[in-house]
Design a protein around this motif. Structure first.
Motif, PDB file in Angstrom:
ATOM      1  N   ALA A 289       0.828  -1.205   0.000  1.00  0.00           N
ATOM      2  CA  ALA A 289       0.000   0.000   0.000  1.00  0.00           C
ATOM      3  C   ALA A 289       0.869   1.264   0.000  1.00  0.00           C
ATOM      4  N   ASP A 290       1.973   1.254   0.756  1.00  0.00           N
ATOM      5  CA  ASP A 290       2.868   2.413   0.783  1.00  0.00           C
ATOM      6  C   ASP A 290       3.517   2.642  -0.578  1.00  0.00           C
ATOM      7  N   VAL A 291       3.855   1.543  -1.251  1.00  0.00           N
ATOM      8  CA  VAL A 291       4.529   1.663  -2.551  1.00  0.00           C
ATOM      9  C   VAL A 291       3.562   2.144  -3.625  1.00  0.00           C
ATOM     10  N   SER A 292       2.337   1.593  -3.621  1.00  0.00           N
ATOM     11  CA  SER A 292       1.392   1.883  -4.702  1.00  0.00           C
ATOM     12  C   SER A 292       0.448   3.039  -4.387  1.00  0.00           C
ATOM     13  N   GLY A 293       0.297   3.384  -3.101  1.00  0.00           N
ATOM     14  CA  GLY A 293      -0.646   4.422  -2.734  1.00  0.00           C
ATOM     15  C   GLY A 293      -2.094   3.986  -2.777  1.00  0.00           C
ATOM     16  N   GLU A 295      -5.242   2.728  -1.037  1.00  0.00           N
ATOM     17  CA  GLU A 295      -5.753   2.661   0.327  1.00  0.00           C
ATOM     18  C   GLU A 295      -6.445   1.335   0.613  1.00  0.00           C
ATOM     19  N   SER A 296      -7.002   0.694  -0.413  1.00  0.00           N
ATOM     20  CA  SER A 296      -7.662  -0.593  -0.175  1.00  0.00           C
ATOM     21  C   SER A 296      -6.672  -1.647   0.300  1.00  0.00           C
ATOM     22  N   LEU A 297      -5.406  -1.497  -0.072  1.00  0.00           N
ATOM     23  CA  LEU A 297      -4.395  -2.435   0.417  1.00  0.00           C
ATOM     24  C   LEU A 297      -4.142  -2.234   1.909  1.00  0.00           C
ATOM     25  N   HIS A 298      -4.234  -0.994   2.384  1.00  0.00           N
ATOM     26  CA  HIS A 298      -4.127  -0.748   3.828  1.00  0.00           C
ATOM     27  C   HIS A 298      -5.266  -1.457   4.564  1.00  0.00           C
ATOM     28  N   ASP A 299      -6.470  -1.389   4.007  1.00  0.00           N
ATOM     29  CA  ASP A 299      -7.608  -2.075   4.628  1.00  0.00           C
ATOM     30  C   ASP A 299      -7.377  -3.582   4.661  1.00  0.00           C
ATOM     31  N   GLU A 300      -6.833  -4.126   3.583  1.00  0.00           N
ATOM     32  CA  GLU A 300      -6.540  -5.561   3.534  1.00  0.00           C
ATOM     33  C   GLU A 300      -5.483  -5.925   4.565  1.00  0.00           C
ATOM     34  N   ALA A 301      -4.487  -5.063   4.750  1.00  0.00           N
ATOM     35  CA  ALA A 301      -3.454  -5.323   5.760  1.00  0.00           C
ATOM     36  C   ALA A 301      -4.052  -5.327   7.166  1.00  0.00           C
ATOM     37  N   GLN A 302      -4.969  -4.423   7.445  1.00  0.00           N
ATOM     38  CA  GLN A 302      -5.610  -4.390   8.755  1.00  0.00           C
ATOM     39  C   GLN A 302      -6.455  -5.637   8.978  1.00  0.00           C
TER      40      GLN A 302
END
Length: 553
Positions: A289-293, A295-302
């Motif tokens: 998520a940090d690399v691509s920007g 936000e849905s990847l941040h949700d998946e990480a959580q």
């Protein structure tokens, strides 16, 4: 060669079918992996028979052309029958080659004799052999003006003809002249390349004849071949980009996807391993998520982080074992009576007791706590005279009268009848505020209610507390300390350093300066190892004897 689902979708069975009528259908209830392996082996068997029959024929028509070049032409242009071609369509040409084409889903393989240009333009197509130059001049592989050379037209091989020595599957094309007996191409279904289909492009079936050159696949951009060579994968229904940087992140995501799929094929679950995979996924998706920007990847990480914690709790609930405080490394492994969720419910009942008890006396609060646990689900519960005597000793009748006068408790008979009831005929008591039509102060499932009630009964009825004849106030303190511990048995959360003295005193209906007196009584009863009430905190630790009764914070 086709790989199709078979049976119920949840069963995961697959069916392998070959377009050659002589090949019997195969069914694999074990899953896609076994079916794909069998399909590739079947394709390799056909390739072996084709090579034994002399390999590709130089005078054969292009199988792709027989299908209107639909294998590499967009769907909007594949069905043209008027003889016209879009400007970007590859025209047939070059020597005849033996090729294997596969789809991206890994469920269709085709074996075909086709021209070199179509082979180069078809995605996921590998050239295995090139036909030797024909002895006569081969006509150009385009339809002559005014002639209809489609499959099934006069002068072409019939659609149902099959290869003899070549081991073909269905007639797709023939040479321009009369079709020799058994001359046809083979068609089958993809996954990358079959294990046996590894002959280099341009290899001739005749050692005496020099193979004709095969044109390379067209590139849409200078770096297209390099990008295709990079490994890609899939995880959590997401395609890992082939150009994702850093490369170590891309490889970690691909490896994680493979690891999750391998875990799903395990015969037995391993929750510890699954929690580790979720933790890796949480870290990898956070970096992605940090690399691509995105936000849905941040949700998946959580979600992955939460799944890791939940999986560990499931493992602890199933085994009943929780390791020691992480701050001190691996502590003793203890079989707990309460799981963490059940300990949360226990603390909720303690809070309800402190706020809803009709009288502040310790004896009344203890009775409210124990009876509320019996009636937590339906507002009614069973008690016996032995229960009341063990909880309240000589104050049972007085406490019951106070609860009835306050309207908190209802009995079907008299107090004397309740005191005389025995386990075979208990008294059904009713708590009006806990009836289903009232607002629920806490939600306890059947199993959780039974476990929490049993936990409270074990604490209040502890043999050493009974032997010391400790009163209701000291037993309330024992309940409160047992419900608020860390994995190593120390009281309170690590950041607090102990239990707030004011809260402990309020629950036990004591002045704060008297908490230490009752805490010392618990030390003499081998409930606490030591106590300290300085700085407004009650600090101490449960003894190893009662550590299984600890309700983890």
């Amino acid at each position: 060669m086709r790989l199709d689902p078979y049976g119920r979708p949840s069963a995961g069975g697959v069916r392998v079918s070959c377009s050659r009528p002589a090949c019997a259908e195969q069914r694999f209830p074990d899953g896609t992996a076994a079916g794909r392996k069998a399909a590739i082996a079947h394709v390799n068997a056909h390739l072996a028979r084709i090579r034994e029959g002399g390999g590709p024929r130089a005078a054969a028509w292009c199988a792709c052309r027989a299908a209107d070049c639909a294998w590499h032409t967009p769907a909007s242009d594949a069905g043209r029958r008027d003889g016209t071609r879009p400007s970007d369509t590859v025209r047939c040409g070059g020597p005849v080659v033996l090729a294997v084409c596969a789809d991206r889903a890994g469920r269709l393989w085709r074996i075909a004799e086709m021209c070199a240009r179509c082979a180069a333009a078809t995605p996921n197509c590998r050239v295995l052999e090139t036909a030797a130059p024909p002895e006569r001049t081969a006509p150009e592989c385009t339809t002559p003006a005014g002639a209809d050379q489609r499959v099934g037209a006069p002068g072409t091989a019939p659609a149902g003809s099959t290869a003899g020595a070549g081991g073909g599957i269905a007639a797709m094309f023939s040479d321009l002249g009369s079709a020799p007996a058994g001359a046809s191409a083979s068609s089958a279904r993809p996954s990358a390349s079959p294990a046996g289909a590894s002959s280099p492009a341009g290899a001739s079936s005749s050692p005496a004849a020099a193979p004709a050159s095969v044109p390379g696949a067209r590139r849409t951009s200078p770096g297209a071949a390099t990008r295709r060579a990079r490994r890609t994968g899939k995880i959590a229904q997401r395609i890992v980009p082939h150009d994702l940087e850093p490369a170590v992140l891309r490889m970690e995501l691909i490896a994680l996807g493979d690891a999750f799929r391998a875990y799903q094929r395990r015969p037995e679950p391993d929750l510890t391993l699954l929690a580790t995979l979720h933790e890796r996924k949480a870290r990898a998706f956070a970096l992605w998520a940090d690399v691509s920007g995105d936000e849905s990847l941040h949700d998946e990480a959580q979600r992955a982080e939460l799944a890791a914690r939940t999986t560990l709790e499931m493992h602890q609930n199933r085994t009943g074992h929780v390791t020691g405080d992480p701050e001190d490394g691996d502590g003793p492994v203890v079989e707990r009576l309460l799981t963490r969720p059940q300990a949360v419910h226990a603390r909720a009942v303690l809070e309800y007791t402190a706020t809803h008890s009709p009288h502040p006396e310790a004896e009344v609060r203890l009775a409210v706590l124990m009876i509320a646990l019996r009636a937590a689900r339906a507002g009614t519960g069973n008690v016996t005279g032995q229960d009341l005597t063990s909880w309240l000793q000589g104050d049972a009748e007085r406490v019951l009268e106070q609860l009835i006068d306050a309207g908190w408790l209802c009995l079907p008979g008299t107090i004397a009848d309740a005191m005389a009831s025995r386990p075979e005929s208990p008294t059904a008591v009713t708590v009006p505020t806990l009836l289903p039509e009232q607002s629920r102060p806490f939600a306890l499932g059947k199993n959780h209610r039974t476990r929490v009630s049993g936990w409270a009964q074990k604490v209040v009825g502890d043999r050493k507390l009974r032997k010391k004849r400790l009163g209701a106030t000291t037993r309330l303190l024992a309940l409160y300390t047992a419900a608020h511990t860390r994995p190593d048995g120390r009281l309170g959360r690590p950041e607090d350093g102990g239990l707030p003295l004011a809260e402990v005193a309020a629950f036990c209906n004591l002045p704060p300066d008297q908490v230490s007196t009752h805490a010392d009584l618990l030390v003499t009863a081998d409930w606490l190892t030591e106590t300290d009430t300085t700085e407004g905190q009650l600090r101490g630790r449960l003894t190893d004897r009662v550590l299984p009764l600890a309700g983890l914070l």
